[in-house]
Design an enzyme around this catalytic site. Structure first.
Site, PDB file in Angstrom:
ATOM      1  N   ASP A  91       0.868  -1.170   0.000  1.00 37.31           N
ATOM      2  CA  ASP A  91       0.000   0.000   0.000  1.00 37.31           C
ATOM      3  C   ASP A  91       0.911   1.228   0.000  1.00 37.31           C
ATOM      4  O   ASP A  91       1.359   1.702   1.047  1.00 37.31           O
ATOM      5  CB  ASP A  91      -0.909  -0.009   1.232  1.00 37.31           C
ATOM      6  CG  ASP A  91      -1.912   1.137   1.247  1.00 37.31           C
ATOM      7  OD1 ASP A  91      -1.671   2.145   0.544  1.00 37.31           O
ATOM      8  OD2 ASP A  91      -2.925   1.038   1.967  1.00 37.31           O
ATOM      9  N   GLU A 108       0.958   2.253  13.331  1.00 35.27           N
ATOM     10  CA  GLU A 108      -0.087   2.202  12.298  1.00 35.27           C
ATOM     11  C   GLU A 108      -1.207   1.356  12.889  1.00 35.27           C
ATOM     12  O   GLU A 108      -1.262   0.162  12.686  1.00 35.27           O
ATOM     13  CB  GLU A 108       0.497   1.596  11.014  1.00 35.27           C
ATOM     14  CG  GLU A 108      -0.345   1.907   9.790  1.00 35.27           C
ATOM     15  CD  GLU A 108      -1.417   0.881   9.565  1.00 35.27           C
ATOM     16  OE1 GLU A 108      -2.424   0.924  10.300  1.00 35.27           O
ATOM     17  OE2 GLU A 108      -1.254   0.030   8.692  1.00 35.27           O
ATOM     18  N   GLU A 139     -10.705  -3.344  15.232  1.00 36.49           N
ATOM     19  CA  GLU A 139      -9.517  -3.952  15.835  1.00 36.49           C
ATOM     20  C   GLU A 139      -9.197  -3.356  17.197  1.00 36.49           C
ATOM     21  O   GLU A 139      -8.463  -3.944  17.977  1.00 36.49           O
ATOM     22  CB  GLU A 139      -8.271  -3.835  14.943  1.00 36.49           C
ATOM     23  CG  GLU A 139      -8.419  -4.482  13.591  1.00 36.49           C
ATOM     24  CD  GLU A 139      -7.159  -4.335  12.752  1.00 36.49           C
ATOM     25  OE1 GLU A 139      -6.072  -4.154  13.317  1.00 36.49           O
ATOM     26  OE2 GLU A 139      -7.277  -4.406  11.521  1.00 36.49           O
TER      27      GLU A 139
END
Length: 403
Positions: A72, A164, A173
């Site tokens: 990414d 991150e 999460e």
């Protein structure tokens, strides 16, 4: 500080990654292993490590997860640019990388002149990170700790925390709680947190192609009528949130800000439940197929850091629309990583909550209501989402669980 949106529409930013079945962001687990620094500091009680957490960490041991993130380019290059942008606050300093994965952010910080970097990860990918650090001859600077951030020991305070941590729909999460834990235990006063701020957006969308592919397909299958399959198809396709890529053309209105996060001040209990009101006006006549969520994060230094303000209010109590370019004019914003539909795509894509039945909208038709996002009682890394909205003289409710 964590703030929910008010009535009205937010600005449209340029539009991480939904990870299902226990696949979550790297971060934290188990007894310390490998190169663990000694010594402990007073800190909030560490949450228990559940079976869900064990599965979550195990999923991050798979190389494919890290390959996806590293490939990414928007994600990885923006982090690298942010680190170099704040090089003066990192050079000669001690850095803590929470959920280091393969260690790429830790290595970027070492390249930026950090004296020492503690790279912490609970999954077995930490063992690979150790090898990558050695391969790059940085073992004198980067110390890889294999364990939960809540469990490892670090014998000194740190100047910088980088991570991150963002999940699909920003909060999936629930890794932000680990950042808060690390901040309160190890970050020096006035220290730097990257990213520093985050915003979650939502907007109504139209997506006829998605309905055609998933639902209307059953009307005629090789000349065989299978319309009886359509109710089941809707349940299977639209019961849970869908992570996919849409374009700006799918978005019916300016988005609204659902929530804003200030990583310097937010507290863990503020993440348990978020409720925001919204009021949209459709820009065109089209079927309403659902609502999309996306986010952006900002990389601001602690000197310029200020608590986010609520959207400005008009005399009737509605929030004022921000111009599309207003984000880029903020003097305190240095670098922004965005996952908005009209921006370059990322592995986070966008999160869609589809309706079981489309609603035909007229141009300028109002859609108003509220959205509540809460941590699941089953497992805190899951999200419960409840949409209540009113349009065309009728109320609707859409409930879903992101697991």
């Amino acid at each position: 500080m964590f703030t929910g949106g008010a009535d009205g529409n937010g600005h449209l930013p340029r539009p991480r990654r939904p990870r299902r079945s226990g696949v979550g962001h790297a971060g934290v687990m188990g007894s310390p292993q490998g190169l663990v620094a000694s010594g402990a500091h007073p800190h909030p009680a560490a949450p228990p490590c559940t079976d869900y957490d064990v599965a979550y960490f195990k999923a991050y041991s798979h190389i494919g997860v890290h390959e996806e993130m590293l490939k990414d380019h928007v994600r990885t290059s923006t982090y690298r640019n942010a680190i170099m942008h704040h090089k003066d606050l990192i050079s000669g300093k001690v850095v803590l990388d929470v959920g280091c994965g393969t260690g790429v952010l830790s290595i970027f910080c070492a390249f930026a002149g950090a004296t020492r970097v503690y790279a912490v990860d609970a999954s077995d990918i930490a063992l690979q990170a150790m090898e990558i650090v050695r391969e790059n001859e940085l073992s004198d600077k980067v110390v890889v700790l294999h364990g939960r951030i809540e469990d490892v020991n670090i014998e000194e305070k740190v100047d910088v925390i980088i991570s991150e941590w963002m999940g699909y729909m920003l909060l999936y999460e629930s890794m932000l709680g680990s950042i808060i834990f690390a901040r309160d235990k190890w970050l020096k006063p006035g220290g730097l947190i990257l990213p520093s701020h985050a915003s979650l957006y939502m907007a109504p969308v139209t997506n006829s192609q998605r309905y055609h592919d998933s639902i209307y397909f059953w009307r005629d299958v090789y000349g065989i009528k299978m319309s009886s399959m359509m109710p089941l198809a809707k349940q299977c396709a639209f019961m849970e949130p869908s992570v996919e890529t849409i374009s700006g053309e799918n978005v019916l209105t300016w988005p609204t800000v659902v929530a804003q996060v200030d990583c310097y001040t937010i507290q863990a209990q503020e993440l348990e439940t978020i409720t925001a009101a919204f009021k949209f006006m459709s820009m065109l006549q089209a079927p309403l197929h659902g609502f999309a969520f996306w986010f952006d994060v900002e990389f601001n230094g602690p000197v310029r850091q200020k608590s986010k303000k609520q959207p400005s209010q008009s005399s009737d109590g509605n929030a004022q629309n921000a111009s599309p370019s207003s984000k880029k004019k903020k003097p305190d914003v240095s670098i922004v990583l965005s996952t908005a539909p009209e921006d370059a795509p990322t592995h986070w894509q966008q999160t869609l909550l589809y309706l079981f039945e489309p609603i035909e909208l007229n141009k300028d038709q109002i859609i108003e209501g509220s959205v509540t996002i809460s941590q699941s009682q089953q497992h805190a890394r899951f999200l419960n989402i409840c949409l209540k909205y009113f349009t065309g003289d009728q109320w609707y409710v859409k409930e879903s669980v992101m697991r």
